[in-house]
Motif scaffolding. Structure first.
Motif, PDB file in Angstrom:
ATOM      1  N   SER A  40       0.980  -1.226   0.013  1.00 49.39           N
ATOM      2  CA  SER A  40       0.262   0.055  -0.102  1.00 49.39           C
ATOM      3  C   SER A  40       0.622   1.282   0.034  1.00 49.39           C
ATOM      4  O   SER A  40       0.499   2.207  -0.816  1.00 49.39           O
ATOM      5  CB  SER A  40      -0.864   0.052   1.302  1.00 49.39           C
ATOM      6  OG  SER A  40      -1.624  -0.960   1.226  1.00 49.39           O
TER       7      SER A  40
ATOM      8  N   ASP B  96      -5.605  -0.636  -4.760  1.00 48.55           N
ATOM      9  CA  ASP B  96      -5.074  -1.227  -3.612  1.00 48.55           C
ATOM     10  C   ASP B  96      -5.928  -2.535  -3.039  1.00 48.55           C
ATOM     11  O   ASP B  96      -6.923  -2.180  -2.241  1.00 48.55           O
ATOM     12  CB  ASP B  96      -5.053  -0.056  -2.418  1.00 48.55           C
ATOM     13  CG  ASP B  96      -3.967  -0.600  -1.445  1.00 48.55           C
ATOM     14  OD1 ASP B  96      -3.506  -1.838  -1.414  1.00 48.55           O
ATOM     15  OD2 ASP B  96      -3.863   0.169  -0.319  1.00 48.55           O
ATOM     16  N   GLU B  97      -5.350  -3.843  -3.426  1.00 47.43           N
ATOM     17  CA  GLU B  97      -6.282  -4.915  -2.784  1.00 47.43           C
ATOM     18  C   GLU B  97      -7.910  -4.716  -3.384  1.00 47.43           C
ATOM     19  O   GLU B  97      -8.746  -4.652  -2.247  1.00 47.43           O
ATOM     20  CB  GLU B  97      -6.324  -5.037  -1.235  1.00 47.43           C
ATOM     21  CG  GLU B  97      -4.712  -5.531  -1.255  1.00 47.43           C
ATOM     22  CD  GLU B  97      -4.450  -5.788   0.363  1.00 47.43           C
ATOM     23  OE1 GLU B  97      -5.483  -6.016   1.043  1.00 47.43           O
ATOM     24  OE2 GLU B  97      -3.237  -5.580   0.616  1.00 47.43           O
TER      25      GLU B  97
END
Ligand SMILES: Nc1ncnc2c1ncn2[C@@H]1O[C@H](COP(=O)(O)OP(=O)(O)OP(=O)(O)O)[C@@H](O)[C@H]1O
Ligand SMILES: [Mg+2]
Lengths: 261, 254, 290
Positions: B44, B172-173
């Motif tokens: 991240s 991000d994910e």
């Protein structure tokens, strides 16, 4: 080890209980409070209330005067709360972790809030009374200052709770500070803030009564007047009108809350 | 053509420990790159250095030949309009409508006044509807976002990134909070963004298999360092074990 | 933007338009309407308020400059003139003591009442009745309770504490019963299934799982009661630091002493606030995160 913990946890309630008893005893000593006497007062007081605090035909004649003063008090608390809310919104945005502009403003905002909140409204009204004199503005300002601190703290919490993640997302799109505050933070936290404002209006009507006794304005003034002249039927009427006002405002607030939250 | 260059990037937060250490890689226009690595590896943080949501400590990030670390406030806003971002928890404004949330992606192009008045042009609104339709959620346009399922919210998040007209999308994910079905829908959409619109995608992922299925290239990150950089099918069992630590691997990919 | 060519492909069926043909982006629901309406009403009422005020003897400019001067004297030159440090501590002790007693006694009574007020532990009509009574008590300002009790019991700590009790009980019953109602119904059901009676359920199921909440609510009330105790000293002759404040400002006109007393109150209030915030952060993690 486990055994020891078990034994410890059995002692904790005992010790807490003893501490509470000691604190209670110390408090009773210093305030010269007598439990037996206090207990005995309750039936005495209740029977006095039943015997004296009722509304008579005669006291009803005072209703117009009382309503004018009640009106002043209600409007005072609405105006003080609303104006304080506007300033608090600004202080809240400065003080919140998510929307602060810089650390200096943030500390200043939190300091102002803490200062105004932790000095009780009575103290503010006594301080202001010295130079503002006995009129509505004194009470208005005292309520304003007290509300300011409370609402700022509540708003900071509402903002932080509501908008950390969307603020990050908007920052990443290249939005500037005003876009973020105006289109993400405010829409998301406004209902919670309104709920606090409504709560504060109700609280302030009760505080305004107290402030009124000190500053000689509004419903507090007429209460004090009848109280000191031992006109208990009028006292009952004043109390009754305050109760009605607070409950009506509470009901309206709850209706609004139910829809917006 | 190279879109993004990361050179000797280093980053640490308040504490002493280096979250990122000497990270070097390049991404070409139209590539679909996944970053994998265990929790706390710095994935991240790496993404947030690229659009400077966190400050860069060492090294350089060049986007479109612009040194991201040296940009002034205005230039940084301009940069961010070129980079879309998609989040694990969607990061929408829950009380606002889907269409409003999508249009939030246009703020980077607005003056303060336009933004405060909430003025969007008709083309922008139509484009927003076009994107919603493309992701198959146009019938929810006037619903509040908190009434949508996770998969639908993530598609709103993607629309918000796309309406920026970005050259690069950072994810991000994006599927970490979704069930397998919705995950597939989202990954398919992200893939088609790259293949059809030519927008470069840089995606943080937890699932190695998903990364291998979808990406042109995988970057493996471990404790802030790149330990693998290459095509997905070249990623071997022992390298995966190296990235995640042998015993943990089973736990992580369940 | 490549919009020009894409427009054709939009299925316009989902697009809502305003009267003048522009695309709508708000849903225009009831919530927005009520919010707007509430804000509008508050604004109008606040403006109206200034027409109802009583401006007797107000000289705004003079008052503001004088207050600014007073505040400076108060906060920059605080001193004690009419009583000693020992006396100051004693008076503060009285105020804190009033708060403690009202909170502890109130907490105990509220605990029992809140079992009756909680819908999941009580019969509907009992819970309704308790709630109505509590709402009534809450609506009467504390100072009125204290003054009314003062007639029956005479001025002094008994009247003050009884008056303060009423509000503390009303406040805590509301907080406690809401905490009880949030107890997982599964726990209660499981305990009923084992044949536990009402007391078992309360002492082993409900109290353990809500104890920390009750504790921090009670402390929060103590924080409030400290302020109330100051107020009762000033407005209802309950003694303590509030009364000294009233004397210093209303009788001696001693700004420096007012400053000293205000500082004393401020310090205690901040200490209490810090403690109760700590308790809250520890026991209500939900309201801090997410
Ligand atoms: N804002 C911050 N302040 C301080 N430390 C941080 C911050 N954000 C992240 N860290 C630390 O940096 C390290 C890397 O975090 P990062 O979130 O980049 O990892 P990640 O690979 O994305 O992990 P995950 O898979 O769990 O999301 C962690 O040790 C984390 O504690
Ligand atoms: Mg992460």
């Amino acid at each position: 080890m486990n055994d020891k913990k078990m034994r410890q946890s059995r002692w904790i309630p005992m010790i807490s209980l003893i501490i509470i008893i000691v604190i209670t005893y110390a408090s009773a000593t210093i305030t010269e409070f007598n439990f037996i006497e206090g207990l005995a007062t309750i039936p005495q007081a209740l029977s006095w209330i039943v015997a004296n605090l009722f509304i008579t035909q005669e006291s009803l004649e005072k209703l117009p005067t009382i309503l004018v003063k009640l009106n002043e008090t209600i409007f005072m608390s609405i105006a003080a709360t609303t104006l304080a809310a506007v300033v608090s919104l600004f202080l809240g945005l400065m003080g919140s972790k998510t929307t602060k502009v810089n650390n200096v403003f943030s500390v200043i905002a939190r300091f102002i809030a803490s200062f105004s909140r932790n000095i009780p409204v009575v103290a503010w009204s006594l301080i202001l009374l010295i130079s503002f004199g006995q009129n509505s503005i004194t009470g208005f300002l005292a309520l304003f200052v007290g509300t300011l601190g409370f609402l700022t703290r509540a708003f900071i919490e509402s903002i932080d709770e509501a908008s950390v993640s969307s603020v990050e997302a908007l920052r990443a799109t290249g939005a500037n500070y005003f876009h973020i505050v105006n289109k993400a933070v405010i829409p998301q936290s406004l209902p919670q803030m309104l709920s606090w404002i409504l709560f504060m209006i109700e609280t302030n009507i009760r505080s305004a009564t107290l402030v009124g006794i000190l500053t000689g304005t509004g419903i507090g003034y007429v209460f004090d007047l009848y109280y000191k002249t031992l006109n208990y039927n009028a006292v009952a009427l004043v109390t009754f009108t305050i109760v009605i006002a607070v409950i009506v405002i509470d009901l309206i607030s709850n209706r609004i809350r139910k829809v917006i939250l | 053509m190279t879109l993004l260059q990361v050179e000797g990037l280093g980053k640490s937060y308040e504490s002493e420990t280096q979250v990122l250490k000497n990270v070097n890689f390049e991404v070409k226009t139209g590539e679909f790159v996944s970053i994998i690595g265990p929790s706390g590896a710095g994935k991240s943080t790496l993404l947030r250095c690229i659009n400077r949501m966190v400050e860069i400590n060492e090294g350089r990030v060049l986007f479109n030949n612009l040194d991201v670390g040296t940009l002034k406030k205005k230039e940084l806003r301009k940069l961010r309009t070129d980079i879309g971002m998609v989040f694990q928890h969607y990061n929408l404004v829950p009380r606002l409508t889907v269409i409003e949330n999508v249009l939030h992606g246009r703020f980077g192009y607005k003056t303060t006044m336009q933004g405060i008045l909430g003025r969007f042009t008709e083309e922008e609104k139509e484009h927003a509807f076009f994107l919603l339709q493309k992701l198959g959620i146009e019938d929810h346009a006037y619903k509040r976002c908190d009434q949508l399922s996770g998969g639908q919210q993530q598609r709103v998040g993607i629309c918000r990134a796309l309406i920026q007209d970005p050259k690069l999308i950072l994810c991000d994910e994006p599927i970490a909070s979704l069930d397998p079905n919705s995950s597939k829908v989202i990954m398919d959409h992200l893939k088609s963004i790259t293949t059809e619109m030519g927008i470069t995608c840089l995606v943080n992922l937890h699932q190695v298999e998903v990364a291998q299925d979808y990406s042109d290239r995988i970057i493996g990150l471990k404790q802030g360092e790149i330990v693998f950089d290459g095509m997905g099918r070249l990623l071997r069992e022992e390298q995966i074990n190296h990235i995640y630590g042998t015993e943990l691997r089973e736990l992580i990919t369940v | 933007m490549e919009t020009t060519e894409t427009i054709k492909t939009i299925d316009t069926a989902y697009i809502k338009r305003t009267k003048n043909g522009r695309i709508n982006i708000r849903s225009g629901n009831k919530i927005d309407l009520v919010i707007k309406w509430t804000i509008f009403m508050l604004t109008v009422l606040s403006i109206m308020a200034f027409f109802f005020f009583d401006y007797t003897g107000l000289q705004l400019v003079r008052a503001i400059t004088e207050t600014a001067y007073n505040l400076r004297v108060m906060f920059l030159e605080p001193t004690l003139n009419h009583f000693s440090w020992g006396e100051a501590f004693h008076q503060i002790g009285i105020t804190v003591g009033l708060g403690v007693l009202a909170t502890i006694i109130g907490g105990i009574i509220a605990l029992f009442l809140s079992f009756m007020a909680a819908e999941n532990l009580s019969k509907p009509w009992i819970s309704k009745t308790v709630r109505v009574v509590v709402a009534f008590i809450r609506a009467v300002p504390t100072v009125l309770w204290v003054l009314i009790f003062a007639i029956a019991a005479g001025l002094g700590s008994e009247a003050a504490i009884l008056g303060m009790l009423f509000h503390s009980i009303a406040y805590l019953v509301k907080a406690f019963s809401e905490a009880f109602e949030e107890v997982d119904p599964g726990i209660l059901e499981a305990m009923r299934a084992t044949g536990s009676n009402w007391w078992h359920i309360v002492t082993h199921g409900v109290l353990p799982s809500t104890f920390t909440y009750l504790l921090s609510w009670t402390f929060l009330r103590f924080e409030i009661n400290f302020g109330v105790a100051v107020a009762m000293g000033a407005a209802a002759g309950a003694g303590g630091i509030g009364f000294e404040l009233f004397m210093a400002s209303g009788f001696y006109f001693d700004l420096r002493e007012v400053g000293f007393i205000t500082y004393a109150i401020l310090i205690i209030a901040i200490v209490l606030e810090v403690i109760s915030t700590r308790l809250k952060d520890r026991f209500f993690p939900s309201s801090v995160s997410n």
